[in-house]
Write an enzyme that holds these catalytic residues in place. Structure first.
Site, short mmCIF file in Angstrom:
data_model
loop_
_atom_site.label_atom_id
_atom_site.label_comp_id
_atom_site.label_asym_id
_atom_site.label_seq_id
_atom_site.Cartn_x
_atom_site.Cartn_y
_atom_site.Cartn_z
N CYS A 5 22.87 -0.32 -11.52
CA CYS A 5 24.17 0.25 -11.19
C CYS A 5 25.27 -0.77 -11.43
O CYS A 5 25.07 -1.97 -11.30
CB CYS A 5 24.19 0.73 -9.74
N TRP A 6 26.45 -0.27 -11.77
CA TRP A 6 27.57 -1.16 -12.09
C TRP A 6 28.31 -1.58 -10.82
O TRP A 6 28.54 -2.76 -10.58
CB TRP A 6 28.51 -0.46 -13.06
#
Length: 207
Positions: A5-6
């Site tokens: 995930c960013w």
């Protein structure tokens, strides 16, 4: 597959839940990858100062890497920069498969050091501030520069023999070797490099 995930927010949580329902093992990083990278950058500054480094030095062909890896098999604490960076540390040092990214290299370094005992010395091979296309983090490089050095003294003939055996695959790829040698012209001069190129082509002709 690895999916990361960013930002580690609601969208990451939603996707994690969906993937978990169809059989993936999932976890969400607090703050996502951006926070993880910030942590790695900070750790690269701080973690080298926790250890006492010992540096193996010596000219090309003295077997520094060979000795370091033998020490690793004997359970000595060793940081193998060339192994982590997948490069043999010279203009001829490319390894099949290519190098990791700079970010991955930094993560690997931190992970390796995290698993070591600060009460025991960490042995490392003398390197410049670059390993191929990768940069050794400056705080680590500074600690290496300050560390005690143990120089390997090996007869010239043995160094030549070891170097030839280490890079023997280039003997069959003369033009590739010639191209790599050409990168040294600024350092050693055109005349010296031309001499090496002639030697490389003569050796190929003798096979």
């Amino acid at each position: 597959p690895l999916v990361y995930c960013w930002r580690g927010g609601q969208r990451s949580g939603s996707l994690s839940a969906v993937l978990a329902q169809i059989g993936f093992r999932t976890s969400v990083l607090d703050g996502g990858y951006m926070t993880y990278r910030a942590d790695v950058r900070e750790e690269c500054k701080d973690i080298p100062q926790r250890y006492r480094f010992r540096v193996l030095s010596g000219p090309t062909g003295s077997g520094k890497t060979l000795l370091l890896r033998d020490m690793m098999t004997r359970q000595w604490q060793c940081l193998d920069l060339e192994g982590l960076g997948k490069h043999r540390g010279s203009v001829l040092g490319d390894v099949e498969g290519g190098q990791p990214s700079q970010k991955q290299f930094e993560s690997l370094l931190c992970e390796e050091l995290r698993g070591m005992d600060p009460s025991k010395p960490v042995w490392v091979e003398s390197e410049s501030h670059v390993v191929g296309n990768l940069h050794v983090p400056q705080p680590l490089f500074e600690e290496m520069r300050k560390a005690p050095r143990f120089e390997l003294v090996v007869p010239f003939e043995e160094r030549v023999r070891y170097t030839l055996s280490t890079y023997d695959e280039l003997g069959a790829r003369t033009e590739e070797l010639v191209g790599l040698l050409g990168m040294l012209e600024k350092i050693r001069g055109k005349a010296k490099v031309a001499e090496w190129v002639e030697m490389a082509r003569e050796m190929r002709g003798e096979e």
